[in-house]
Design a protein around this motif. Structure first.
Motif, PDB file in Angstrom:
ATOM      1  N   THR A 142      -4.255  -1.665  -3.691  1.00 41.31           N
ATOM      2  CA  THR A 142      -4.678  -0.272  -3.580  1.00 41.31           C
ATOM      3  C   THR A 142      -6.127  -0.112  -4.047  1.00 41.31           C
ATOM      4  OG1 THR A 142      -2.407   0.422  -3.940  1.00 41.31           O
ATOM      5  CG2 THR A 142      -4.088   2.096  -4.287  1.00 41.31           C
TER       6      THR A 142
ATOM      7  N   LEU B 192      -0.404   4.336  -1.751  1.00 38.31           N
ATOM      8  CA  LEU B 192      -1.736   4.869  -1.452  1.00 38.31           C
ATOM      9  C   LEU B 192      -1.648   6.282  -0.856  1.00 38.31           C
ATOM     10  CD1 LEU B 192      -4.764   4.185  -1.482  1.00 38.31           C
ATOM     11  CD2 LEU B 192      -4.505   3.222   0.798  1.00 38.31           C
TER      12      LEU B 192
ATOM     13  N   GLU C 172       0.811  -4.134  -5.858  1.00 36.99           N
ATOM     14  CA  GLU C 172       0.334  -2.924  -5.197  1.00 36.99           C
ATOM     15  C   GLU C 172      -0.921  -2.316  -5.839  1.00 36.99           C
ATOM     16  OE1 GLU C 172       3.385  -0.294  -3.651  1.00 36.99           O
ATOM     17  OE2 GLU C 172       2.186   1.416  -4.307  1.00 36.99           O
TER      18      GLU C 172
ATOM     19  N   LEU D 152       0.825  -1.214   0.000  1.00 35.32           N
ATOM     20  CA  LEU D 152       0.000   0.000   0.000  1.00 35.32           C
ATOM     21  C   LEU D 152       0.856   1.260   0.000  1.00 35.32           C
ATOM     22  CD1 LEU D 152      -2.985  -0.547   2.487  1.00 35.32           C
ATOM     23  CD2 LEU D 152      -3.062  -0.522  -0.004  1.00 35.32           C
TER      24      LEU D 152
END
Ligand code: HPA
Length: 271
Positions: A261, A33, A257, A30
């Motif tokens: 996300t 993010l 990812e 993450l």
């Protein structure tokens, strides 16, 4: 201790003009993010009174306050690991502070080694339970009864409603997700083959060096919790000569990812 949580929360509250509803610990999977948070107020850990400072490679330390989808959030970029030398009170300090900021929901991600023989490198796993294998307990010591009870029930820690929503989001987006039990152990060594086998025998599906302390503290103070792991390596690789390295763990986390996300941002929207 409680005065320190309040002091830090007050310092942070003075820098923002809203109450964050969701706290996010941006572990592996993450990392990016944080850049999606709109109207961000970013505060480095070293500028926050009473905060420990993050040291591990690949993790930078800052709090990011702002808007993610339709929610006000506070995201931790960089967490504190037990293996870095922090005590559990330090590891979980930010989660206590989140409580005093008004946060009601905690989202956590991490990298983990897959123990379940059906798991593959690059899988995502929704955490539905955990095993605490750390040698120090974050709630040891005088109970802070303003925050929670002495002997917290741990039968429903990972919120089933949030798990259901996350699974729906994954299905809608054609993202395969596993579900399973995370065992948190101290590190910093990765496991020997014998230890991986032992953890599997104990019933765990994935193993990592974080998350469990923060989740215990969040649950103690009544937060709803959602956790997700990136399976960066598996304990029984097809090629037994394959070794697990920190670099490989980070590479694999980077590849999945976008999927993680997607699930988390949409989950926050639907909370
Ligand atoms: N063990 C512990 N922590 C980890 C692993 C592992 O195999 N992979 C990523 N984090």
């Amino acid at each position: 201790m409680i005065e320190k949580f309040k002091e830090t929360a007050k310092f942070l509250s003075n820098k923002i003009d809203f109450t964050p509803e969701v706290g996010i610990i941006l572990g592996s999977g993450l990392g990016g993010l944080g850049t999606k948070v709109k109207n961000a107020t970013i505060i480095a850990y070293e500028d926050i009174p009473n905060f420990p400072v993050s040291t591990v490679e690949g993790h930078s330390g800052k709090l990011i306050f702002g808007q993610l989808g339709n929610k006000k959030v506070v995201a931790m970029q960089g967490r504190f690991h037990y293996y870095e030398g922090y005590g559990m009170k330090e590891v979980t300090f930010p989660v206590r502070v989140m409580h005093f900021l008004g946060v009601k929901n905690l989202i956590v991600s991490n990298a983990a080694g897959g123990l379940n023989p059906h798991f593959k490198q690059g899988d995502l796993m929704i955490i539905n339970d955990h095993i605490n294998h750390f040698p120090e307990h974050p709630l040891r010591g005088k109970n802070l009864k303003e925050l929670g009870v002495r002997f917290p029930d741990m039968s429903k820690v990972y919120n089933t409603e949030l798990i259901k929503i996350a699974e729906e989001i994954a299905t809608e987006n054609n993202i395969g997700v596993q579900k399973g039990i995370y065992i948190g152990s101290p590190g910093p060594t990765l496991e020997t083959k014998a230890e991986y086998r032992m953890f599997r025998t104990w019933g765990a599906d994935a193993t990592g060096m974080s998350t469990v302390p923060e989740v215990i503290v969040a649950h103690h103070q009544g937060m709803k919790v959602f956790g997700m792991s990136v399976i960066t390596n598996v304990s029984e690789p097809a090629d037994p000569n394959i070794e697990t390295t920190h670099e490989k763990v980070q590479d694999v986390a980077g590849v999945v990812e976008p999927q993680m996300t997607k699930i988390i941002t949409e989950l926050i929207n639907r909370m």
